[in-house]
Design a protein around this motif. Structure first.
Motif, PDB file in Angstrom:
ATOM      1  N   ILE A 164       9.274 -22.874  -8.412  1.00 31.30           N
ATOM      2  CA  ILE A 164       9.639 -22.920  -9.908  1.00 31.30           C
ATOM      3  C   ILE A 164      10.270 -21.332 -10.222  1.00 31.30           C
ATOM      4  CG2 ILE A 164       7.949 -24.271 -10.602  1.00 31.30           C
ATOM      5  CD1 ILE A 164       6.387 -21.751 -11.510  1.00 31.30           C
ATOM      6  N   THR A 165      10.288 -20.620  -9.288  1.00 32.45           N
ATOM      7  CA  THR A 165      10.962 -19.316  -9.525  1.00 32.45           C
ATOM      8  C   THR A 165      12.472 -19.483  -9.378  1.00 32.45           C
ATOM      9  OG1 THR A 165       8.914 -18.306  -8.392  1.00 32.45           O
ATOM     10  CG2 THR A 165      10.860 -16.884  -8.534  1.00 32.45           C
ATOM     11  N   PRO A 166      13.134 -18.687 -10.270  1.00 32.48           N
ATOM     12  CA  PRO A 166      14.784 -18.834 -10.229  1.00 32.48           C
ATOM     13  C   PRO A 166      15.170 -17.955  -8.930  1.00 32.48           C
ATOM     14  CG  PRO A 166      13.875 -18.200 -12.369  1.00 32.48           C
ATOM     15  CD  PRO A 166      12.802 -18.117 -11.536  1.00 32.48           C
ATOM     16  N   SER A 167      16.171 -18.463  -8.194  1.00 30.77           N
ATOM     17  CA  SER A 167      16.488 -18.091  -6.972  1.00 30.77           C
ATOM     18  C   SER A 167      16.918 -16.313  -6.864  1.00 30.77           C
ATOM     19  CB  SER A 167      17.981 -18.616  -6.671  1.00 30.77           C
ATOM     20  OG  SER A 167      18.446 -18.122  -5.306  1.00 30.77           O
ATOM     21  N   LYS A 168      17.165 -15.822  -8.062  1.00 33.08           N
ATOM     22  CA  LYS A 168      17.712 -14.425  -7.992  1.00 33.08           C
ATOM     23  C   LYS A 168      16.196 -13.683  -8.001  1.00 33.08           C
ATOM     24  CE  LYS A 168      17.869 -14.141 -13.047  1.00 33.08           C
ATOM     25  NZ  LYS A 168      18.608 -13.517 -14.197  1.00 33.08           N
ATOM     26  N   ASN A 169      15.218 -14.240  -8.456  1.00 28.55           N
ATOM     27  CA  ASN A 169      13.976 -13.418  -8.649  1.00 28.55           C
ATOM     28  C   ASN A 169      12.978 -13.890  -7.452  1.00 28.55           C
ATOM     29  OD1 ASN A 169      14.594 -12.304 -10.986  1.00 28.55           O
ATOM     30  ND2 ASN A 169      14.040 -14.087 -12.135  1.00 28.55           N
ATOM     31  N   ASN A 170      13.594 -14.907  -6.599  1.00 25.98           N
ATOM     32  CA  ASN A 170      12.732 -15.516  -5.640  1.00 25.98           C
ATOM     33  C   ASN A 170      12.529 -14.518  -4.155  1.00 25.98           C
ATOM     34  OD1 ASN A 170      10.555 -17.239  -4.586  1.00 25.98           O
ATOM     35  ND2 ASN A 170      12.243 -18.772  -3.750  1.00 25.98           N
ATOM     36  N   TYR A 171      11.928 -13.476  -4.108  1.00 26.53           N
ATOM     37  CA  TYR A 171      12.053 -12.633  -3.047  1.00 26.53           C
ATOM     38  C   TYR A 171      10.534 -11.696  -3.069  1.00 26.53           C
ATOM     39  CZ  TYR A 171      13.757  -9.151  -6.393  1.00 26.53           C
ATOM     40  OH  TYR A 171      14.100  -8.220  -7.280  1.00 26.53           O
ATOM     41  N   VAL A 172      10.304 -11.205  -2.203  1.00 30.31           N
ATOM     42  CA  VAL A 172       9.173 -10.286  -1.935  1.00 30.31           C
ATOM     43  C   VAL A 172       9.701  -8.971  -1.151  1.00 30.31           C
ATOM     44  CG1 VAL A 172       7.332 -11.812  -2.056  1.00 30.31           C
ATOM     45  CG2 VAL A 172       8.207 -11.242   0.098  1.00 30.31           C
ATOM     46  N   LEU A 173       9.101  -7.851  -1.788  1.00 30.10           N
ATOM     47  CA  LEU A 173       9.288  -6.444  -0.998  1.00 30.10           C
ATOM     48  C   LEU A 173       8.199  -6.054  -0.298  1.00 30.10           C
ATOM     49  CD1 LEU A 173      10.928  -4.647  -4.065  1.00 30.10           C
ATOM     50  CD2 LEU A 173      11.936  -6.247  -2.670  1.00 30.10           C
ATOM     51  N   LEU A 174       8.721  -5.321   0.827  1.00 28.69           N
ATOM     52  CA  LEU A 174       7.699  -4.799   1.922  1.00 28.69           C
ATOM     53  C   LEU A 174       7.864  -3.165   1.939  1.00 28.69           C
ATOM     54  CD1 LEU A 174       8.406  -7.386   4.692  1.00 28.69           C
ATOM     55  CD2 LEU A 174       6.814  -7.672   2.698  1.00 28.69           C
ATOM     56  N   GLY A 175       6.794  -2.656   2.488  1.00 33.95           N
ATOM     57  CA  GLY A 175       6.976  -1.201   2.667  1.00 33.95           C
ATOM     58  C   GLY A 175       5.717  -0.727   3.255  1.00 33.95           C
ATOM     59  N   GLN A 176       5.682   0.282   4.179  1.00 29.84           N
ATOM     60  CA  GLN A 176       4.480   1.031   4.670  1.00 29.84           C
ATOM     61  C   GLN A 176       4.790   2.588   4.803  1.00 29.84           C
ATOM     62  OE1 GLN A 176       4.288  -1.115   8.593  1.00 29.84           O
ATOM     63  NE2 GLN A 176       4.253   1.035   9.460  1.00 29.84           N
ATOM     64  N   GLU A 177       3.907   3.310   4.923  1.00 33.47           N
ATOM     65  CA  GLU A 177       4.168   4.993   5.138  1.00 33.47           C
ATOM     66  C   GLU A 177       3.159   5.114   6.404  1.00 33.47           C
ATOM     67  OE1 GLU A 177       6.006   6.998   4.162  1.00 33.47           O
ATOM     68  OE2 GLU A 177       7.204   5.876   2.625  1.00 33.47           O
ATOM     69  N   ARG A 178       2.007   5.883   6.031  1.00 27.54           N
ATOM     70  CA  ARG A 178       1.241   6.397   7.248  1.00 27.54           C
ATOM     71  C   ARG A 178      -0.153   5.492   6.971  1.00 27.54           C
ATOM     72  NH1 ARG A 178      -0.627  11.831   6.142  1.00 27.54           N
ATOM     73  NH2 ARG A 178      -2.250  11.075   5.014  1.00 27.54           N
ATOM     74  N   HIS A 179      -0.223   4.895   8.623  1.00 30.96           N
ATOM     75  CA  HIS A 179      -1.220   4.262   8.627  1.00 30.96           C
ATOM     76  C   HIS A 179      -2.394   5.109   9.501  1.00 30.96           C
ATOM     77  CE1 HIS A 179       0.729  -0.090   8.179  1.00 30.96           C
ATOM     78  NE2 HIS A 179       0.493   0.596   6.972  1.00 30.96           N
ATOM     79  N   ASP A 180      -2.620   4.498  10.648  1.00 34.39           N
ATOM     80  CA  ASP A 180      -3.493   5.446  11.517  1.00 34.39           C
ATOM     81  C   ASP A 180      -2.967   6.616  12.005  1.00 34.39           C
ATOM     82  OD1 ASP A 180      -6.279   3.929  11.332  1.00 34.39           O
ATOM     83  OD2 ASP A 180      -5.117   2.454  12.471  1.00 34.39           O
ATOM     84  N   VAL A 181      -3.592   7.836  11.919  1.00 34.63           N
ATOM     85  CA  VAL A 181      -3.099   9.158  12.133  1.00 34.63           C
ATOM     86  C   VAL A 181      -3.061   9.024  13.821  1.00 34.63           C
ATOM     87  CG1 VAL A 181      -3.995  10.612  10.316  1.00 34.63           C
ATOM     88  CG2 VAL A 181      -5.669  10.008  12.448  1.00 34.63           C
ATOM     89  N   GLY A 182      -2.407   9.984  14.312  1.00 31.03           N
ATOM     90  CA  GLY A 182      -2.065  10.001  15.784  1.00 31.03           C
ATOM     91  C   GLY A 182      -0.429  10.519  16.097  1.00 31.03           C
TER      92      GLY A 182
END
Length: 520
Positions: free
Chosen positions: A345-363
């Motif tokens: 039901i989501t319009p094509s222009k809005n049908n997406y997801v964003l991803l992102g990460q920064e620091r996970h485990d130190v090392g």
């Protein structure tokens, strides 16, 4: 009910975002169930044959099964921060990181609902790992109250002794008749450690059930046993979920309880948990609400994000983030799917997801992270690796700390060290190019980077442009050249892990094996 009271009730619910419940006097209960480290395709509702999850399947059959649910950040702490706040990684300050000090400014949806009429609590794993404190330095419970006292005998030493369903039942005993509840079932499974071979010896599984494992791992009995041990623990999570359903039925609360079942990130194996690929961020999701979802049994194909959970729950409760004193929520309520008869039901222009990460485990040196931003749209995944000179899975000298120790990890490292096979090491621990583009229908393993191919330049440019535009709108510091702020947030433990280890100090590394550290 007197006429004027009925009018007031109807007005109240029509003024909130969720119009489907405006004739319901009692607000819905909320049960959020989250496994610890499970990849989406391993629930049997998605067609998997070597892991049986009948409780998840029942919820999908009697509710909605989502085919394209993604966490923006494939690691425990940041993913759970996103669930609790409805905000993306880059909007969470220190909580963007694993092992973080959770900022006091971000009120969680459980905290907010507990200040209203909801009885709130959790069992198992809540928000973790990290530290959450009040302004005065006292301990802060982001999910309000823990119910973990009741124990049971666990089938292996790697499985928690917490009796999740019994603790939930104890929680319900505190509830007054007309009080709605908001509860979090945080299963500690299938997080490591596993008892090696338990899938076969206790779970009655057979190596022959696995004709193959993911192609970026060795097709060996060691790896297959590791995967079946994981499957055994995932089935344990599902078995406890089934007991939750029984408790709800017995208490008479099932009809008006929205049940959401998912996981925080992908399975705890190399190239999955801790990175930003299809198997790390694409997660299972089933939602059931007998009283509030029309046309159950649908399979939803639209892209949905973990930022949508908090928006959904406060919408169902009849509030907005502003009403509750929360920071603005980026997610959109999933209630738009509840009264439909469609799968998309989501319009094509809005049908997406964003991803992102920064620091996970130190090392890494100076406690730096591995910053990524990405977008999934129209079957393509585009990723931008901002600091691709760094090691994505963590530095070799300090044991690739962003990948949990495991028989599979050891197998790959030993094959590389012996010179028998270096390709698996490259795929799981090697460095990445600046840009990556994958066509997921043909390459769900994300092994064929098409970012440089001429025929995909238009698609890549469009995805990058949309990603950059959205990140700027959402005030991502990386979009404004201020991304180093994420590396400067102090972790809540193992500060300067790399420097201390390289000086010869013995530092805590309980989530990785001593043999993971590279000597050369």
């Amino acid at each position: 009910m007197k006429p004027f009271l009925l009018i007031i009730s109807l007005f109240f619910f029509s003024s909130c975002g969720f119009t489907q419940v405006k004739k319901t006097i009692k607000k819905p209960n909320i049960l959020f169930c989250i496994a610890d480290d499970a990849t989406w395709k391993h629930m049997s509702a998605y067609g998997n044959t070597w892991c049986s999850t009948p409780a998840f399947d029942e919820i999908a059959k009697k509710g909605l099964l989502f085919e394209n649910a993604y966490t923006p950040n494939g690691k425990c702490g940041p993913s759970r921060s996103i669930v609790l706040t409805g905000r993306n990684t880059w909007q969470l300050e220190a909580a963007a990181n694993h092992l973080a000090y959770f900022p006091t400014k971000f009120k969680t949806y459980p905290e907010a609902l507990s200040e209203k009429e909801y009885l709130v609590g959790y069992t198992g794993k809540g928000w973790a790992p990290g530290s959450s404190l009040n302004k005065d330095g006292s301990k802060r419970e982001l999910i309000v109250k823990q119910y973990n006292k009741i124990k049971r005998k666990a089938p292996t030493t790697g499985i928690s002794k917490i009796d999740y369903a019994a603790n939930f039942k104890k929680f319900l005993e505190q509830k007054k008749d007309n009080t709605p509840f908001c509860f979090w079932y945080g299963g500690k499974e299938p997080h490591r450690d596993y008892e090696y071979g338990s899938g076969v010896s206790i779970g009655n599984k057979k190596l022959s059930e696995l004709d193959k494992v993911f192609p970026y791992w060795p097709q060996s009995d060691v790896v297959k046993n590791d995967v079946l041990d994981y499957a055994f623990e995932l089935e344990y999570f599902d078995k406890q979920l089934g007991e939750f359903l029984k408790v709800l039925k017995e208490s008479g609360e099932l009809e008006n309880t929205i049940i959401v079942v998912t996981s925080d990130n992908g399975m705890p194996f190399p190239r999955v948990k801790g990175l930003s690929y299809e198997h790390s961020n694409h997660l299972p999701l089933a939602i059931m609400w007998p009283k509030g979802i029309k046309n159950p049994g649908r399979v939803i194909k639209d892209y949905v994000s973990f930022i949508d959970f908090a928006a959904t729950f406060i919408d169902l409760a009849g509030y907005s983030a502003n009403d509750l004193g929360m920071q603005p929520i980026e997610g959109k309520s999933l209630t738009r799917f509840f009264n439909s008869n469609k799968s998309d039901i989501t319009p094509s222009k809005n049908n997406y997801v964003l991803l992102g990460q920064e620091r996970h485990d130190v090392g890494r040196p100076n406690d730096t992270g591995y910053p990524i931003r990405g977008i999934v749209k129209n079957g393509f995944m585009y990723l931008m690796n901002y600091k691709n000179d760094r090691w994505p899975a963590g530095n070799p000298e300090t044991g690739y700390t962003n990948t949990d120790g495991s028989p599979t990890k050891t197998e790959i490292l030993n094959l590389n060290r012996s010179g028998k096979n270096q390709e698996y090491w490259k795929q799981n621990f090697g460095k990445h190019p600046k840009e990556e583009l994958f066509k997921l229908d043909d390459d769900e393993n994300c092994l064929n980077n098409i970012a440089l191919l001429e025929q995909y330049q238009k698609i890549k440019t469009e995805l990058r442009s949309l990603l950059e535009s959205e990140l700027k709108k959402q005030n991502d510091p990386r979009s404004y050249g201020k991304g180093d702020v994420f590396d400067n947030y102090v972790p809540d433990r193992n500060v300067h892990f790399y420097e201390r280890y390289m000086r010869g100090e013995k530092v805590r590394s309980g989530w990785i094996n001593d043999s993971d550290f590279e000597k050369q």
